[in-house]
Every structure is written in C-alpha cells, then in structure tokens.
Design an enzyme around this catalytic site. Sequence first.
Site, PDB file in Angstrom:
ATOM      1  N   LYS A 212      22.616  38.029   4.609  1.00 50.82           N
ATOM      2  CA  LYS A 212      21.408  36.706   4.034  1.00 50.82           C
ATOM      3  C   LYS A 212      20.165  37.289   4.622  1.00 50.82           C
ATOM      4  O   LYS A 212      18.935  37.558   3.786  1.00 50.82           O
ATOM      5  CB  LYS A 212      21.835  35.723   4.280  1.00 50.82           C
ATOM      6  CG  LYS A 212      20.656  34.365   4.382  1.00 50.82           C
ATOM      7  CD  LYS A 212      20.259  34.224   2.615  1.00 50.82           C
ATOM      8  CE  LYS A 212      18.994  33.716   2.789  1.00 50.82           C
ATOM      9  NZ  LYS A 212      18.936  32.421   1.972  1.00 50.82           N
ATOM     10  N   CYS A 266      11.763  30.629   4.473  1.00 49.13           N
ATOM     11  CA  CYS A 266      12.631  31.720   4.710  1.00 49.13           C
ATOM     12  C   CYS A 266      12.429  33.046   4.764  1.00 49.13           C
ATOM     13  O   CYS A 266      12.443  33.795   5.618  1.00 49.13           O
ATOM     14  CB  CYS A 266      13.442  31.780   3.068  1.00 49.13           C
ATOM     15  SG  CYS A 266      13.947  29.849   2.676  1.00 49.13           S
TER      16      CYS A 266
HETATM   17  N1  SAJ Z   1       5.460  36.409  -2.964  1.00 47.52           N
HETATM   18  C1  SAJ Z   1       4.366  37.355  -3.022  1.00 47.52           C
HETATM   19  N2  SAJ Z   1       4.460  38.410  -3.762  1.00 47.52           N
HETATM   20  C2  SAJ Z   1       5.744  38.614  -4.500  1.00 47.52           C
HETATM   21  C3  SAJ Z   1       7.057  37.479  -4.434  1.00 47.52           C
HETATM   22  C4  SAJ Z   1       6.736  36.271  -3.320  1.00 47.52           C
HETATM   23  O1  SAJ Z   1       3.331  37.139  -2.334  1.00 47.52           O
HETATM   24  O2  SAJ Z   1       5.732  39.321  -5.518  1.00 47.52           O
HETATM   25  C5  SAJ Z   1       5.368  35.385  -1.846  1.00 47.52           C
HETATM   26  C6  SAJ Z   1       5.401  34.087  -2.315  1.00 47.52           C
HETATM   27  O3  SAJ Z   1       4.117  33.721  -2.891  1.00 47.52           O
HETATM   28  C7  SAJ Z   1       5.795  33.043  -1.113  1.00 47.52           C
HETATM   29  C8  SAJ Z   1       6.557  33.971  -0.590  1.00 47.52           C
HETATM   30  O4  SAJ Z   1       6.555  35.319  -1.065  1.00 47.52           O
HETATM   31  O5  SAJ Z   1       4.656  32.828  -0.411  1.00 47.52           O
HETATM   32  C9  SAJ Z   1       8.052  33.811  -0.584  1.00 47.52           C
HETATM   33  O6  SAJ Z   1       8.426  33.661  -2.071  1.00 47.52           O
HETATM   34  P1  SAJ Z   1       9.809  34.087  -2.943  1.00 47.52           P
HETATM   35  O7  SAJ Z   1       9.605  33.650  -4.101  1.00 47.52           O
HETATM   36  O8  SAJ Z   1       9.695  35.371  -2.545  1.00 47.52           O
HETATM   37  O9  SAJ Z   1      11.016  33.470  -1.899  1.00 47.52           O
HETATM   38  P2  SAJ Z   1      11.386  32.247  -1.448  1.00 47.52           P
HETATM   39  O10 SAJ Z   1      11.009  31.923  -0.164  1.00 47.52           O
HETATM   40  O11 SAJ Z   1      11.126  30.900  -2.498  1.00 47.52           O
HETATM   41  O12 SAJ Z   1      13.340  32.331  -1.638  1.00 47.52           O
HETATM   42  C10 SAJ Z   1      13.595  33.272  -0.964  1.00 47.52           C
HETATM   43  C11 SAJ Z   1      14.562  34.226  -1.920  1.00 47.52           C
HETATM   44  N3  SAJ Z   1      14.918  35.541  -1.277  1.00 47.52           N
HETATM   45  C12 SAJ Z   1      15.145  36.540  -1.913  1.00 47.52           C
HETATM   46  O13 SAJ Z   1      14.565  36.618  -3.103  1.00 47.52           O
HETATM   47  C13 SAJ Z   1      15.384  37.705  -1.487  1.00 47.52           C
HETATM   48  C14 SAJ Z   1      15.629  33.103  -2.197  1.00 47.52           C
HETATM   49  O14 SAJ Z   1      16.736  33.727  -2.976  1.00 47.52           O
HETATM   50  C15 SAJ Z   1      16.522  32.602  -0.794  1.00 47.52           C
HETATM   51  O15 SAJ Z   1      17.558  31.813  -1.185  1.00 47.52           O
HETATM   52  C16 SAJ Z   1      15.365  31.926  -0.286  1.00 47.52           C
HETATM   53  O16 SAJ Z   1      14.255  33.092  -0.110  1.00 47.52           O
HETATM   54  C17 SAJ Z   1      16.164  31.381   1.197  1.00 47.52           C
HETATM   55  O17 SAJ Z   1      16.230  30.104   0.943  1.00 47.52           O
HETATM   56  O18 SAJ Z   1      16.468  32.055   1.848  1.00 47.52           O
END
Ligand code: SAJ
Length: 412
Positions: A212, A266
């Site tokens: 994870k 996360c």
């Molecule tokens: N973000 C960017 N650019 C991107 C993607 C995301 O700047 O291209 C930013 C988002 O705006 C946000 C942060 O990253 O601030 C995180 O967003 P996210 O959509 O990447 O992830 P989370 O935190 O909503 O969910 C993640 C997911 N992990 C992965 O995709 C590997 C989810 O599957 C997990 O279950 C979750 O963390 C968790 O609970 O750990």
Amino acid sequence: MPFDVVSIIGLGYIGLPTAAAFAARRKKVIGVDVSQRAVDTINKGEIHIVEPELDMLVHAAVTQGYLRATQTPEPADAFLIAVPTPFCDGNKPDLSYIEAASRSIAPALKKGDIVVLESTSPVGATEKMSAWLAECRPDLTFPQHSGEQSDIRIAHCPERVLPGHVIRELVQNDRVIGGMTRRCGELARELYQIFVQGDCILTDARTAEMCKLSENAFRDINIAYANELSMICDRLDINVWELIRLANRHPRVSILQPGPGVGGHCIAVDPWFIVDSAPEEAKLIRAARGVNDGKPHYVIDQTKRLAARFKAPVIACLGLAFKANIDDLRESPAIDIVNQLADEKVADIVVVEPNVSVLPDALRGKVELTSLASAIEAADIVLLLVDHREFKDINRRRLQSKLLVDTRGLFA
Ligand code: SAJ
C-alpha cells in the site's frame, strides 16, 4: 455461517462505505465511531461526508436494519479497523488511533473472531495491533504467539479506493490481503469476498503494508515529476500542459498532471512511513516529497509577483478542496496557499469552494467565501487551485481582463 455480524471501527471516508458495502450484501453491520455526531447522523440514515452514491447506500442499509452505529464496540464475528494514521512531528507515523481502536474492541472479542487492519500503516503495524490486543486479552491466543492455532485471527487489508469513486472501486478493485498466518489470510479473503468482485490476493502482513505504501509513493513520485516539469517549463517559457499532452503520445510515457501541490491524507503522508522506516535508502521517495511540498510556495511566489503590479489587488481563489469534485479539505495545498497569501496581506482575497458552505477554521475571518460570479467580477487576479467541474464552465470572456494563475491547466 461465518461472519453473521461485521463491525467496522471508524466510520469515515473508508469505514462508512465499507460498512455500507457489507450491509448491501445483507450482513448485519455494527459501525463504531468516537464521534457522537457521526453516529447520530448515520443512525438517521444520513451521511456526514461527501461521496457520490454513499448517501443512498447508507440510507437503504439503515432503514432496512442492516447497519447501526454506536460509540461502544459490541461483539461481532469480524472487526475491521479503518481509523486515521496521520504522522506526527518529524514525519513519524502516529499509530495512536489504531492503538485506541484495538484496545476498545478487545473486550468484545471472542474465540474464532478475525480482526483486520484496513488503515494505511507503516510496516510492522499489524504485528503491533496484535500485540495490543493480546495485552488486553490474556485469556485469548493471538497469531504471533500460537501461529496457525490462535483463537483470534489477524490480517492487514489496506484500502485502495479513490475518493470520489469509492463505491465503484470498493467493489471492483483487487485487494491485497496480508495474513499474520496463512489461515488468517484465508479467513480474511472469505470476509472480503462477501462484497469484493476484484481478486483477493494473499500475502503476509508486512508485504501488504509495504504494498500500500509503495502504491502511494509511486503516485507521489510521478506527480513530483509533473510538478518539477511545470517549474522547468515556466523558466523555459514552454506551455507544460501542451508538453505533457505531446509527450504522452509516446506509447510508454504517461506523465501525470502538475498542480498546486499534493494534498489529501494519503499521498502526502504515506511516503513518509517508508522514509521513516528506511531513511538511508529512501532517497528518491524523500526527494519527491520535497518537490511536491515545495510547489505551494512556488505558486505563492508566482501570485505575489502578479499582485505587486496592483495598488489594491483583489485575488479570487478558486477551490479549497485537495482535489476536484470533493469536499475534503484535509492537507489541502489550496488552503495553505490561501492562508499564506492572506497572512502576508498580499491582497484582498475572495474564495470560491462550491463543495462547502463554511470556511475552514484556518481561513475564518481572513478571507471571504463567495459565489463564483461575484468572485470573478471583483478579481484582478484569478488563482485557480482546484479543477472542480463548476470552474470548467467559466465563460472565458469574463477572464480576459484578469491575470491568471492556472495551477491545474484548466484554461490552458
Ligand atoms: N494530483 C496531482 N496531479 C495528478 C494527480 C493527483 O497534482 O496527476 C494531486 C491531487 O490534486 C491531490 C493529490 O495529488 O492533491 C492526491 O490525489 P490522488 O487523486 O492522486 O489520490 P488520493 O489521495 O485521492 O487517493 C490515493 C489513491 N492512490 C493511488 O492512486 C496510488 C487511492 O487509490 C488510495 O486508496 C488513496 O490514496 C488512499 O486512501 O491511500
């Protein structure tokens, strides 16, 4: 039949949807939460968080008598712990919520029960949970002492759902299940197969914990790459959004999107659990955290340079949530940016966040929460922080006379 009653400890963004998923499969579910407000809301068939479709599921589960919430743990056949694992000073994991949850369920345990840790955890946390339970219940045996024959089965099954898509991903995603013993893993797999349609793959608890953390660190590193590119492109006067679109035409390149920084509870947290456990080796993971944590300061400096062109500037900050189309403000870089601009009195600041009705404590009294139309009308500078769907429809003509800081490439 095993698992007649399932208890979920922690009814937040993960625990409540999981409780609803078991209830939808006609399992009796006892949800436990320390918050009286959460318990009361759920028992009315309502929800205290924003997640598409969750309201309908919880309403059905409660009215049909499958889900009930309480503050005090009760006997069940399976206990799933889904409480927060934040970090404390020095970026060290804080396991106090897991410890408190473990100690609270210990009196309700009976021979044959299974306890599953769902919270994202540093390597070794599941063993610690087992030790806390064993300490509270010397009359029962636990896997680290009696192996396959223990009275209580222990496993780690980290949640992997994406906020905003939780209901679909909860059912469809594969699950990695780390049993403290093989038998513990097999039993946990039977439990999850009640509602999971994806594969449930068995491993040991430590590998499941690391799996994870590795997933979220992988994403953090890839976002850091996009964020670093955005700053390099600014220096070289290249449109980073076009650049990424073009690079992603390569069959083996898939660059993520730059943003104002990485938020949420996360991706911005979990990589530190790896760094904390292997500080010498985790160089790339630490560097990525540094790049992503530095991005809000970069955006603040960019905005300040533009504001300096005006005598009494007004900045419209669009979005406070940590990402698009959710109400979750936890660890949101947008809030840090707005907060610092306000503290430094860079401008008069109006904020638009369609998913909340009140400002978070950090911003109360410092900035004004207003509608999109009036914010844009008043603004000299529009600072786009979150790509909410409401902002995509902004009439571009209304932005023509404004200076733009578009951290998400929405207007690119
Ligand atoms: N973000 C960017 N650019 C991107 C993607 C995301 O700047 O291209 C930013 C988002 O705006 C946000 C942060 O990253 O601030 C995180 O967003 P996210 O959509 O990447 O992830 P989370 O935190 O909503 O969910 C993640 C997911 N992990 C992965 O995709 C590997 C989810 O599957 C997990 O279950 C979750 O963390 C968790 O609970 O750990």
